[in-house]
Design a protein around this motif. Structure first.
Motif, short mmCIF file in Angstrom:
data_model
loop_
_atom_site.label_atom_id
_atom_site.label_comp_id
_atom_site.label_asym_id
_atom_site.label_seq_id
_atom_site.Cartn_x
_atom_site.Cartn_y
_atom_site.Cartn_z
N ALA A 44 -38.40 17.73 -5.16
CA ALA A 44 -38.84 16.87 -4.05
C ALA A 44 -38.60 15.39 -4.33
O ALA A 44 -38.10 14.66 -3.49
N GLY A 55 -37.44 17.88 5.18
CA GLY A 55 -37.09 18.27 3.82
C GLY A 55 -35.88 19.18 3.86
O GLY A 55 -35.36 19.51 4.94
N SER A 74 -37.27 16.50 -0.75
CA SER A 74 -38.05 15.88 0.31
C SER A 74 -37.14 14.97 1.12
O SER A 74 -36.33 14.25 0.56
N ALA A 90 -40.60 19.06 1.63
CA ALA A 90 -40.28 19.85 0.44
C ALA A 90 -41.34 20.93 0.20
O ALA A 90 -41.04 22.02 -0.27
#
Ligand code: PLP
Length: 397
Positions: A189, A224, A212, A71
């Motif tokens: 994320a 990610g 993520s 991420a």
């Protein structure tokens, strides 16, 4: 002996969850098998990203998507995409641009991952004050405060979703930003589960969203997602891939890049050092396939059994246990030490658990409140008994 022990390294019991410092999520066998198979063939990375885009954009209800190496990398590539779009001059100059693009960030959303944005040459601009988080008042950052800091160099709002995704809050920011001609890039994320957030967050109209792959999705640690507006995702892909190719021979990834919109093939972009392997792409796609509401539901039930079992076996100690379970999210056990009767505080206990045999890494995000946390997501068979035993040894009166 396993591969780690062969190197003289003893794996730890991870009660912190899929944190990067401890290597992220434990991959499921099927993910690992897919990656192993992927490593046995050569493929066009661009073609693979093209197919990944189709699959992930369907899951996220977006125009396009790419697999990034995390991420954090998605934030960098997303910021670079917002700055340059398909402008080859800008792509070639990032991060040494002739102007400083500004990313507006609400005060309370500032965090260590801002660095991912700064990497592009962009500057983070602090917005407003947040009296709610500081406990000093009733108002958080307000939209008019974004307006105060906006300049001709402002390009986007960076919005980080913390523990809680408040859809209406993000929507307000998106509406304001679009009306101010700014993009919105969202750091989501750690906003999974619930699985629905894969669609709900982009559904707010945000231009780019980063997830993520190595946390709750259970994909490879260095994976990610960057998803959102097609033109921006195209720019990100252009700045990620290796362009050791002739324009004449180049056959762009279906659905993302358009050869006619480019005067030439750029040189390596800022993302070249964040390359994503074919194994990671395949692994993440497999993990996404398995990341379903049913699986999350089953995990929650399993985790609750583990945590309740731990509570049952430590409740006679001088601790206060609190099971933190928000609807649709994974539960965490907070164990607060009794300051009066305990010989050690949470910092000391955390240290002793880490240094013991076997080594146990409890969640350490609330040590300042004298709380250690047990996140069950990365526990292996038998780990809970070890944790119970060690807590009893450490905290017996
Ligand atoms: C974990 C995390 C990241 C980084 O994710 P990676 O996939 O490890 O790069 C970024 N932002 C937030 C809020 C996170 O929790």
């Amino acid at each position: 002996m396993n591969v780690y022990e062969n190197l003289g390294i003893t794996p730890v019991i991870n009660a912190s969850g899929p944190v990067t410092r401890l290597g992220g999520a434990l991959m499921k066998d099927d993910v690992f098998k897919a990656m192993k198979e992927a490593s046995g063939y050569s493929v066009s990375l661009e073609e693979l990203q093209g197919v990944a885009s189709q699959k992930i954009s369907e899951l996220t209800d977006t125009e396009a998507a790419i697999v990034t190496c995390g991420a954090s990398s998605a934030l960098t590539l997303g910021a670079a995409a917002i700055i340059a779009e398909l402008n080859l001059s800008r792509i070639s100059k990032i991060p040494a641009l002739s102007f400083t693009p500004e990313f507006l960030v609400a005060h309370h959303q500032r965090n260590s991952y801002d660095r991912a944005i700064s990497l592009t040459g962009g500057k983070i601009i602090n917005i407003g004050l947040d009296d709610i988080t500081s406990g000093a008042g009733v108002r958080g950052v307000e939209l008019w405060e974004y307006d105060l800091e906006r300049t001709e160099h402002s390009v986007a709002v960076l919005y980080t979703i913390g523990d809680k995704f408040v859809e209406s809050d993000l929507k307000f920011v998106v509406d304001w930003a679009h009306q101010a001609n700014l993009k919105v890039i969202v750091d989501a994320a750690a906003s999974l589960p619930p699985v629905e957030n894969l669609k709900l967050i982009p559904g707010t109209g945000a231009d780019l969203v980063c997830f993520s792959g190595g946390k709750a999705i259970g994909g490879p640690q260095s994976s990610g997602i960057l998803c959102g507006q097609k033109k921006l995702v195209a720019s990100a892909l252009l700045q990620l891939l290796d362009w050791d190719e002739h324009m004449e021979l180049w056959n762009p990834a279906e659905g993302i890049l358009d050869k006619n919109s480019l005067a030439g093939l750029p040189r390596h972009g800022i993302g070249r050092g964040m390359k994503v392997g074919k194994e990671e792409i395949i692994g993440l796609l497999k993990a996404l396939e398995l990341f379903t509401p049913e699986e999350v539901e089953a995990n929650i039930s399993r985790y609750l059994i583990i945590l309740n079992h731990i509570i049952e076996n430590i409740k006679r100690l001088k601790v206060h246990c609190e099971l933190n379970q928000e609807l649709g999210k994974y539960p965490v056990l907070n164990i607060q030490l009794d300051t009066e009767s305990s010989q050690q505080n949470a910092f000391q206990l955390c240290q002793r658990l880490r240094d013991g045999h076997p080594r146990i890494f409890p969640g350490h995000g609330r040590l300042n409140e004298n709380i250690i946390q047990i996140n069950p997501a990365c526990l292996k068979e038998g780990d809970e008994s070890t944790i119970i035993q060690r807590l009893n040894e450490e905290l017996k009166m």
